[in-house]
Design a protein around this motif. Structure first.
Motif, PDB file in Angstrom:
ATOM      1  N   LEU A   1      12.799 160.086  80.935  1.00 37.46           N
ATOM      2  CA  LEU A   1      12.600 160.772  82.205  1.00 37.46           C
ATOM      3  C   LEU A   1      13.015 159.950  83.416  1.00 37.46           C
ATOM      4  CD1 LEU A   1       9.056 162.180  81.370  1.00 37.46           C
ATOM      5  CD2 LEU A   1      11.252 163.336  81.125  1.00 37.46           C
ATOM      6  N   LEU A   2      13.498 158.748  83.206  1.00 37.50           N
ATOM      7  CA  LEU A   2      13.831 157.872  84.318  1.00 37.50           C
ATOM      8  C   LEU A   2      15.101 158.319  85.018  1.00 37.50           C
ATOM      9  CD1 LEU A   2      13.030 154.433  82.649  1.00 37.50           C
ATOM     10  CD2 LEU A   2      11.494 155.977  83.878  1.00 37.50           C
ATOM     11  N   VAL A   3      15.063 158.301  86.349  1.00 35.64           N
ATOM     12  CA  VAL A   3      16.202 158.704  87.163  1.00 35.64           C
ATOM     13  C   VAL A   3      16.921 157.448  87.646  1.00 35.64           C
ATOM     14  CG1 VAL A   3      16.891 159.905  89.274  1.00 35.64           C
ATOM     15  CG2 VAL A   3      14.979 160.781  87.892  1.00 35.64           C
ATOM     16  N   PRO A   4      18.239 157.344  87.406  1.00 31.96           N
ATOM     17  CA  PRO A   4      18.963 156.135  87.805  1.00 31.96           C
ATOM     18  C   PRO A   4      18.743 155.779  89.269  1.00 31.96           C
ATOM     19  CG  PRO A   4      20.370 157.567  86.501  1.00 31.96           C
ATOM     20  CD  PRO A   4      19.106 158.335  86.775  1.00 31.96           C
TER      21      PRO A   4
ATOM     22  N   GLY B   1       5.590 139.093  74.159  1.00 34.41           N
ATOM     23  CA  GLY B   1       6.428 138.913  72.984  1.00 34.41           C
ATOM     24  C   GLY B   1       6.988 140.173  72.382  1.00 34.41           C
ATOM     25  N   ALA B   2       6.586 141.341  72.854  1.00 36.10           N
ATOM     26  CA  ALA B   2       7.083 142.605  72.287  1.00 36.10           C
ATOM     27  C   ALA B   2       8.246 143.181  73.091  1.00 36.10           C
ATOM     28  CB  ALA B   2       5.944 143.621  72.202  1.00 36.10           C
ATOM     29  N   GLU B   3       8.820 142.383  73.982  1.00 37.56           N
ATOM     30  CA  GLU B   3       9.899 142.871  74.841  1.00 37.56           C
ATOM     31  C   GLU B   3      11.082 143.410  74.041  1.00 37.56           C
ATOM     32  OE1 GLU B   3       9.374 139.052  75.263  1.00 37.56           O
ATOM     33  OE2 GLU B   3       7.491 139.856  76.002  1.00 37.56           O
ATOM     34  N   ALA B   4      11.452 142.721  72.971  1.00 37.63           N
ATOM     35  CA  ALA B   4      12.625 143.124  72.193  1.00 37.63           C
ATOM     36  C   ALA B   4      12.444 144.491  71.563  1.00 37.63           C
ATOM     37  CB  ALA B   4      12.930 142.078  71.116  1.00 37.63           C
ATOM     38  N   GLU B   5      11.233 144.818  71.145  1.00 38.69           N
ATOM     39  CA  GLU B   5      10.987 146.124  70.532  1.00 38.69           C
ATOM     40  C   GLU B   5      10.982 147.237  71.567  1.00 38.69           C
ATOM     41  OE1 GLU B   5       8.888 143.444  69.783  1.00 38.69           O
ATOM     42  OE2 GLU B   5       9.913 143.023  67.905  1.00 38.69           O
ATOM     43  N   VAL B   6      10.348 147.011  72.698  1.00 41.12           N
ATOM     44  CA  VAL B   6      10.183 148.065  73.699  1.00 41.12           C
ATOM     45  C   VAL B   6      11.437 148.252  74.538  1.00 41.12           C
ATOM     46  CG1 VAL B   6       8.865 148.746  75.743  1.00 41.12           C
ATOM     47  CG2 VAL B   6       7.682 147.790  73.762  1.00 41.12           C
ATOM     48  N   LEU B   7      12.091 147.161  74.907  1.00 44.29           N
ATOM     49  CA  LEU B   7      13.253 147.234  75.793  1.00 44.29           C
ATOM     50  C   LEU B   7      14.542 147.301  74.991  1.00 44.29           C
ATOM     51  CD1 LEU B   7      12.090 144.684  78.494  1.00 44.29           C
ATOM     52  CD2 LEU B   7      11.827 147.172  78.484  1.00 44.29           C
ATOM     53  N   ASN B   8      14.728 148.405  74.310  1.00 42.40           N
ATOM     54  CA  ASN B   8      15.890 148.602  73.464  1.00 42.40           C
ATOM     55  C   ASN B   8      16.624 149.874  73.903  1.00 42.40           C
ATOM     56  OD1 ASN B   8      17.794 149.001  71.499  1.00 42.40           O
ATOM     57  ND2 ASN B   8      16.413 148.578  69.798  1.00 42.40           N
ATOM     58  N   PRO B   9      17.739 149.723  74.600  1.00 42.45           N
ATOM     59  CA  PRO B   9      18.441 150.909  75.093  1.00 42.45           C
ATOM     60  C   PRO B   9      19.045 151.783  73.990  1.00 42.45           C
ATOM     61  CG  PRO B   9      19.628 148.903  75.688  1.00 42.45           C
ATOM     62  CD  PRO B   9      18.347 148.480  75.047  1.00 42.45           C
ATOM     63  N   GLU B  10      19.147 151.269  72.771  1.00 44.32           N
ATOM     64  CA  GLU B  10      19.623 152.124  71.674  1.00 44.32           C
ATOM     65  C   GLU B  10      18.587 153.177  71.316  1.00 44.32           C
ATOM     66  OE1 GLU B  10      21.097 150.038  68.269  1.00 44.32           O
ATOM     67  OE2 GLU B  10      22.475 148.833  69.469  1.00 44.32           O
ATOM     68  N   THR B  11      17.324 152.810  71.321  1.00 45.99           N
ATOM     69  CA  THR B  11      16.265 153.773  71.018  1.00 45.99           C
ATOM     70  C   THR B  11      15.710 154.419  72.282  1.00 45.99           C
ATOM     71  OG1 THR B  11      14.592 152.016  71.026  1.00 45.99           O
ATOM     72  CG2 THR B  11      15.582 152.586  68.902  1.00 45.99           C
TER      73      THR B  11
ATOM     74  N   LEU C   1      16.316 153.379  79.652  1.00 45.61           N
ATOM     75  CA  LEU C   1      16.185 152.034  80.221  1.00 45.61           C
ATOM     76  C   LEU C   1      17.418 151.635  81.022  1.00 45.61           C
ATOM     77  CD1 LEU C   1      14.589 150.220  77.168  1.00 45.61           C
ATOM     78  CD2 LEU C   1      13.529 150.519  79.414  1.00 45.61           C
ATOM     79  N   LEU C   2      18.565 152.168  80.652  1.00 41.19           N
ATOM     80  CA  LEU C   2      19.802 151.822  81.342  1.00 41.19           C
ATOM     81  C   LEU C   2      19.804 152.341  82.775  1.00 41.19           C
ATOM     82  CD1 LEU C   2      22.291 152.412  78.406  1.00 41.19           C
ATOM     83  CD2 LEU C   2      21.344 150.238  79.224  1.00 41.19           C
TER      84      LEU C   2
ATOM     85  N   ALA D   1      26.104 144.614  80.153  1.00 41.92           N
ATOM     86  CA  ALA D   1      27.131 145.553  80.613  1.00 41.92           C
ATOM     87  C   ALA D   1      26.636 146.484  81.728  1.00 41.92           C
ATOM     88  CB  ALA D   1      27.634 146.392  79.437  1.00 41.92           C
ATOM     89  N   THR D   2      25.337 146.651  81.861  1.00 48.84           N
ATOM     90  CA  THR D   2      24.805 147.635  82.814  1.00 48.84           C
ATOM     91  C   THR D   2      23.951 147.041  83.928  1.00 48.84           C
ATOM     92  OG1 THR D   2      22.906 148.004  81.346  1.00 48.84           O
ATOM     93  CG2 THR D   2      24.802 149.496  81.115  1.00 48.84           C
ATOM     94  N   HIS D   3      23.570 145.789  83.806  1.00 51.58           N
ATOM     95  CA  HIS D   3      22.663 145.182  84.765  1.00 51.58           C
ATOM     96  C   HIS D   3      23.175 143.820  85.232  1.00 51.58           C
ATOM     97  CE1 HIS D   3      19.991 148.147  82.943  1.00 51.58           C
ATOM     98  NE2 HIS D   3      19.143 147.948  83.930  1.00 51.58           N
TER      99      HIS D   3
END
Length: 184
Positions: free
Chosen positions: A117-120, A131-141, A145-146, A172-174
């Motif tokens: 639902l995030l608006v660019p 320590g859970a950043e890698a699981e939650v911050l995954n633009p593939e899933t 987030l992008l 590539a996006t940030h």
């Protein structure tokens, strides 16, 4: 310090915030003094100046950032998320004490669909999830987030390689800026 009187932050980006709760993790004293994570103060001021319509605080703990930003950004919607029910209750207490309870939406953990639902350009995510950043911050899933600006505390000591992984995911996006903690 807490016994001297009303626990209001004397300085820092959230000066004047009433802080009469215990810290969910870490030390309470730096928060009470208004110097908690002082190296982030310029970033916090940038977030405030950009006046994002939506701030998502993932791992909000007792609400230091969620409530502090709500006070400084009265026109913004603040989503405070934490998996710990005790932390959520403290966040609600802090929001109530500071008169921003209607502005701070408190809930549990964020899932990949929650980012859809995030608006660019209209959202900033603050993430401190031990320590859970890698699981939650995954633009593939969670491709939403992008669309968001991100402020992430990376717990490299808990999960070696996380900093490199997140850098690769968002390069590539940030525009990526690394801030290390240091004492001056």
């Amino acid at each position: 310090v807490a016994k001297r009187g009303p626990a209001r932050l004397p300085q820092g980006p959230f000066a004047g915030m009433q802080y009469a709760v215990r810290a969910s993790e870490g030390a309470r004293l730096p928060r009470l003094l208004g110097v908690y994570e002082a190296s982030l103060a310029p970033v916090i001021e940038t977030i405030i100046a950009r006046a994002y319509p939506l701030v998502v605080d993932i791992g909000c703990a007792e609400g230091y950032y969620a409530v502090g930003l709500a006070r400084r950004m009265p026109d913004s919607r603040i989503m405070a998320r934490d998996g710990n029910p005790v932390a959520r209750a403290s966040c609600a207490q802090l929001a109530m004490a500071n008169g921003v309870a209607a502005q701070v939406e408190i809930g549990g953990e964020m899932g990949p669909g929650d980012f859809a639902l995030l608006v660019p350009g209209q959202v900033v995510i603050i993430c401190d999830i031990e320590g859970a950043e890698a699981e939650v911050l995954n633009p593939e899933t969670a491709p939403g987030l992008l669309a968001a600006d991100l402020l992430v505390e990376v717990h490299e000591g808990m999960r070696p390689g996380t900093l490199d992984l997140l850098t690769q995911r968002f390069a590539a996006t940030h525009h990526i800026m690394r801030l290390d903690r240091k004492l001056d």
